[in-house]
Design an enzyme around this catalytic site. Structure first.
Site, PDB file in Angstrom:
ATOM      1  N   ASN A 120       7.435  -0.268  -3.051  1.00 31.30           N
ATOM      2  CA  ASN A 120       6.812  -1.125  -4.053  1.00 31.30           C
ATOM      3  C   ASN A 120       7.072  -0.534  -5.426  1.00 31.30           C
ATOM      4  O   ASN A 120       7.347   0.652  -5.539  1.00 31.30           O
ATOM      5  CB  ASN A 120       5.291  -1.156  -3.846  1.00 31.30           C
ATOM      6  CG  ASN A 120       4.872  -2.121  -2.776  1.00 31.30           C
ATOM      7  OD1 ASN A 120       5.681  -2.831  -2.203  1.00 31.30           O
ATOM      8  ND2 ASN A 120       3.588  -2.152  -2.499  1.00 31.30           N
ATOM      9  N   ASP A 188       3.104  -3.383   2.238  1.00 36.49           N
ATOM     10  CA  ASP A 188       2.346  -4.156   3.218  1.00 36.49           C
ATOM     11  C   ASP A 188       2.955  -4.059   4.619  1.00 36.49           C
ATOM     12  O   ASP A 188       2.257  -4.183   5.607  1.00 36.49           O
ATOM     13  CB  ASP A 188       2.267  -5.624   2.788  1.00 36.49           C
ATOM     14  CG  ASP A 188       1.344  -5.800   1.586  1.00 36.49           C
ATOM     15  OD1 ASP A 188       0.250  -5.210   1.610  1.00 36.49           O
ATOM     16  OD2 ASP A 188       1.717  -6.499   0.624  1.00 36.49           O
ATOM     17  N   LYS A 198      22.409   6.328   9.957  1.00 35.67           N
ATOM     18  CA  LYS A 198      22.601   5.292   8.934  1.00 35.67           C
ATOM     19  C   LYS A 198      23.132   4.010   9.586  1.00 35.67           C
ATOM     20  O   LYS A 198      24.113   4.049  10.316  1.00 35.67           O
ATOM     21  CB  LYS A 198      23.585   5.801   7.882  1.00 35.67           C
ATOM     22  CG  LYS A 198      23.825   4.823   6.765  1.00 35.67           C
ATOM     23  CD  LYS A 198      24.855   5.345   5.775  1.00 35.67           C
ATOM     24  CE  LYS A 198      25.169   4.256   4.753  1.00 35.67           C
ATOM     25  NZ  LYS A 198      26.315   4.619   3.909  1.00 35.67           N
ATOM     26  N   PRO A 215      -1.481  -0.464   7.985  1.00 35.05           N
ATOM     27  CA  PRO A 215      -2.945  -0.530   7.910  1.00 35.05           C
ATOM     28  C   PRO A 215      -3.382  -0.704   6.462  1.00 35.05           C
ATOM     29  O   PRO A 215      -2.687  -0.257   5.541  1.00 35.05           O
ATOM     30  CB  PRO A 215      -3.383   0.844   8.436  1.00 35.05           C
ATOM     31  CG  PRO A 215      -2.202   1.736   8.244  1.00 35.05           C
ATOM     32  CD  PRO A 215      -0.987   0.858   8.377  1.00 35.05           C
ATOM     33  N   PHE A 235      -8.127  -1.465  -6.463  1.00 32.99           N
ATOM     34  CA  PHE A 235      -7.427  -2.113  -7.571  1.00 32.99           C
ATOM     35  C   PHE A 235      -6.850  -3.423  -7.045  1.00 32.99           C
ATOM     36  O   PHE A 235      -6.510  -3.513  -5.869  1.00 32.99           O
ATOM     37  CB  PHE A 235      -6.301  -1.221  -8.114  1.00 32.99           C
ATOM     38  CG  PHE A 235      -6.775  -0.329  -9.233  1.00 32.99           C
ATOM     39  CD1 PHE A 235      -7.717   0.652  -9.001  1.00 32.99           C
ATOM     40  CD2 PHE A 235      -6.275  -0.492 -10.516  1.00 32.99           C
ATOM     41  CE1 PHE A 235      -8.166   1.463 -10.033  1.00 32.99           C
ATOM     42  CE2 PHE A 235      -6.719   0.316 -11.555  1.00 32.99           C
ATOM     43  CZ  PHE A 235      -7.666   1.294 -11.318  1.00 32.99           C
ATOM     44  N   LYS A 249     -10.813 -10.366  -2.804  1.00 33.31           N
ATOM     45  CA  LYS A 249     -10.317  -9.076  -2.305  1.00 33.31           C
ATOM     46  C   LYS A 249     -11.483  -8.111  -2.106  1.00 33.31           C
ATOM     47  O   LYS A 249     -11.526  -7.366  -1.129  1.00 33.31           O
ATOM     48  CB  LYS A 249      -9.308  -8.511  -3.311  1.00 33.31           C
ATOM     49  CG  LYS A 249      -8.190  -7.731  -2.694  1.00 33.31           C
ATOM     50  CD  LYS A 249      -7.029  -7.543  -3.666  1.00 33.31           C
ATOM     51  CE  LYS A 249      -5.907  -8.532  -3.409  1.00 33.31           C
ATOM     52  NZ  LYS A 249      -4.723  -8.296  -4.231  1.00 33.31           N
ATOM     53  N   LYS A 253     -12.103  -6.711   1.587  1.00 34.92           N
ATOM     54  CA  LYS A 253     -11.829  -5.298   1.860  1.00 34.92           C
ATOM     55  C   LYS A 253     -13.104  -4.466   2.003  1.00 34.92           C
ATOM     56  O   LYS A 253     -13.042  -3.316   2.402  1.00 34.92           O
ATOM     57  CB  LYS A 253     -10.945  -4.714   0.759  1.00 34.92           C
ATOM     58  CG  LYS A 253      -9.632  -5.487   0.621  1.00 34.92           C
ATOM     59  CD  LYS A 253      -8.509  -4.637   0.137  1.00 34.92           C
ATOM     60  CE  LYS A 253      -7.226  -5.442   0.047  1.00 34.92           C
ATOM     61  NZ  LYS A 253      -6.033  -4.600   0.166  1.00 34.92           N
TER      62      LYS A 253
END
Ligand code: CTP
Length: 311
Positions: A120, A188, A198, A215, A235, A249, A253
Site C-alpha cells: 500500500n 487487505d 522468481k 486479518p 485511522f 468503520k 471495527k
C-alpha cells in the site's frame, strides 16, 4: 562546538556560557556536517554536562535545502514547541508517564515471490509522528512498523515487520497497552501462496494471483477481551463521505475513536494533514496542519482522556 567547549566570542555563545538555566538545542545542518565525528563528539559532550544540563530536539531526517538527504533537518517547529513546553512544565508535562502505547505505522508488504509483492502507499510519517508525540509526553511506546525510510523517534522501541500477519503478531506481543493507535496501511489481501523461486514470464501470459484476506488488526485488538487496550484508536483514509464512512468503520471495527482523513487531496508522503476525530460522543474537526502538529493534537487528546479532563 562553541557551547561544548565554552567558547564565548559572540552574543549567542556568550549567552550560553552566562546562563545557569537548562539549554534546549535544536541543531540543523547538512547531513555530512551532522554526522561528522567532531560534531557527534560535541553533541555527546554537551549531553554529559551536569547541573541544569543540555537537552536536544531533532535533528530530523529528510530533504535538505542543499539538495542532500539525511539527518540534519531542523526539528519541526511544533516538535520544538512541544519540547519547550515539556522542559518548562517539567514532570507535569509527562502526562502519559507510566502509560504503555502501541502504534502501528507504514505499509505492509505481502510477498508474491522473492522479488515481487503487494503493498500500500504509506510513508509512515503520521504514525511515526504520533509515536514521537506520545513518547515526548512520557509514554512507553512500541512502534510496530512496516517497511519505511524513517528513523525511530527518540525513546521509541521499534519492531520491524513486513507482512500483515507479522504486524498482527507483533501487536499481540506488545500487549498489554493502555492505548493503541493504528495508523498502518495494512494490505487487505495477501497472495494465497508465496512462490519460493522468481515466477518467470511464460508464453501463456501473466499468472493469476489467488488472494487471501488479511486479518483486520484493529478489529482484532478491539475485540481482545481482557487484553484489549483501554483506548483503541483507528485511522480511516477515505475519498468520499468521510464522516459517514468513518463512523461506520468505528462501529464495524469496535474501536473507541477514529481519526478520519480525507485522502482525496495531496496526503500521501506530504507533510500536511487535516482530520476529524470521531468518538461515540461526537466529532471534532482539526484544521489542516503538519503531521507533527496533528500528532501533538492527538497525543494531547489521548492524555486528556486518561487524566479525565472533560473531553
Ligand atoms: N486496519 C488494520 N488491519 C487491516 C486493515 C486496516 O488494522 N487489515 C486498520 C488501519 O490501520 C486503520 C483502520 O484499520 O486504522 C482503517 O483502515 P482502512 O484502510 O481505512 O480500512 P479498511 O478496513 O481497509 O476499509 P475499506 O477498505 O473498506 O475502506
Amino acid at each position: 562546538a562553541k557551547a561544548a567547549r565554552g567558547l564565548a566570542d559572540d552574543l549567542a555563545s556568550t549567552t550560553l556560557i552566562a546562563t545557569d538555566k537548562r539549554v534546549l538545542m535544536a541543531p540543523a545542518m547538512n547531513v555530512r556536517m551532522w554526522l561528522h565525528p567532531a560534531v557527534q563528539a560535541n553533541v555527546a559532550r554537551l549531553a554529559t554536562f551536569p547541573g541544569p544540563g543540555v537537552a536536544f530536539v531533532g535533528p530530523d531526517e529528510g530533504d535538505m535545502a542543499c539538495g542532500e538527504f539525511g539527518p540534519g533537518r531542523m526539528a519541526e517547529p511544533p516538535a520544538i514547541l512541544d519540547a519547550i513546553a515539556a522542559e518548562l512544565a517539567g514532570p507535569a508535562a509527562r502526562l502519559l508517564a507510566g502509560r504503555r502505547a502501541l502504534v502501528t505505522a507504514g505499509p505492509t508488504f505481502e510477498p508474491i515471490d522473492p522479488v515481487r509483492g503487494l503493498t500500500n502507499r504509506s510513508s509512515g510519517k503520521q504514525g511515526y509522528a504520533i509515536a514521537a508525540a506520545l513518547a515526548r509526553r512520557g509514554a512507553e511506546v512500541t512502534l510496530v512498523s512496516g517497511p519505511v525510510a524513517l528513523d525511530a523517534p527518540p525513546g521509541v522501541a521499534r519492531v520491524w515487520v513486513e507482512t500483515a500477519l507479522q504486524m498482527q503478531a507483533a501487536c499481540q506481543a506488545a500487549l498489554p497497552a493502555d492505548v493503541a493507535v493504528m495508523t498502518a496501511a495494512v494490505a487487505d489481501w495477501r497472495p494465497d501462496q508465496v512462490a519460493t523461486g522468481k515466477i518467470k514470464k511464460a508464453p501463456g501470459g501473466p499468472p493469476s494471483l489467488a488472494l487471501t484476506e488479511n486479518p483486520d488488526i484493529l478489529a482484532g485488538l478491539s475485540a481482545a477481551g481482557p487484553r484489549r487496550p483501554g483506548l483503541v484508536v483507528g485511522f480511516a483514509a477515505e475519498t468520499e463521505d468521510l464522516i459517514g464512512n468513518a463512523r461506520r468503520k468505528l462501529s464495524r471495527k469496535g474501536c473507541d475513536w477514529i481519526v478520519a482523513n480525507d485522502v482525496s487531496a495531496d496526503v500521501f508522503g506530504a507533510d500536511g494533514n487535516a482530520a476529524t476525530l470521531i468518538t461515540a460522543a461526537g466529532e471534532e474537526s482539526w484544521p489542516r496542519q503538519s503531521k507533527t502538529a496533528l500528532a501533538g493534537t492527538l497525543a494531547d487528546r489521548i492524555a486528556r482522556h486518561f487524566t479525565g479532563t472533560p473531553e
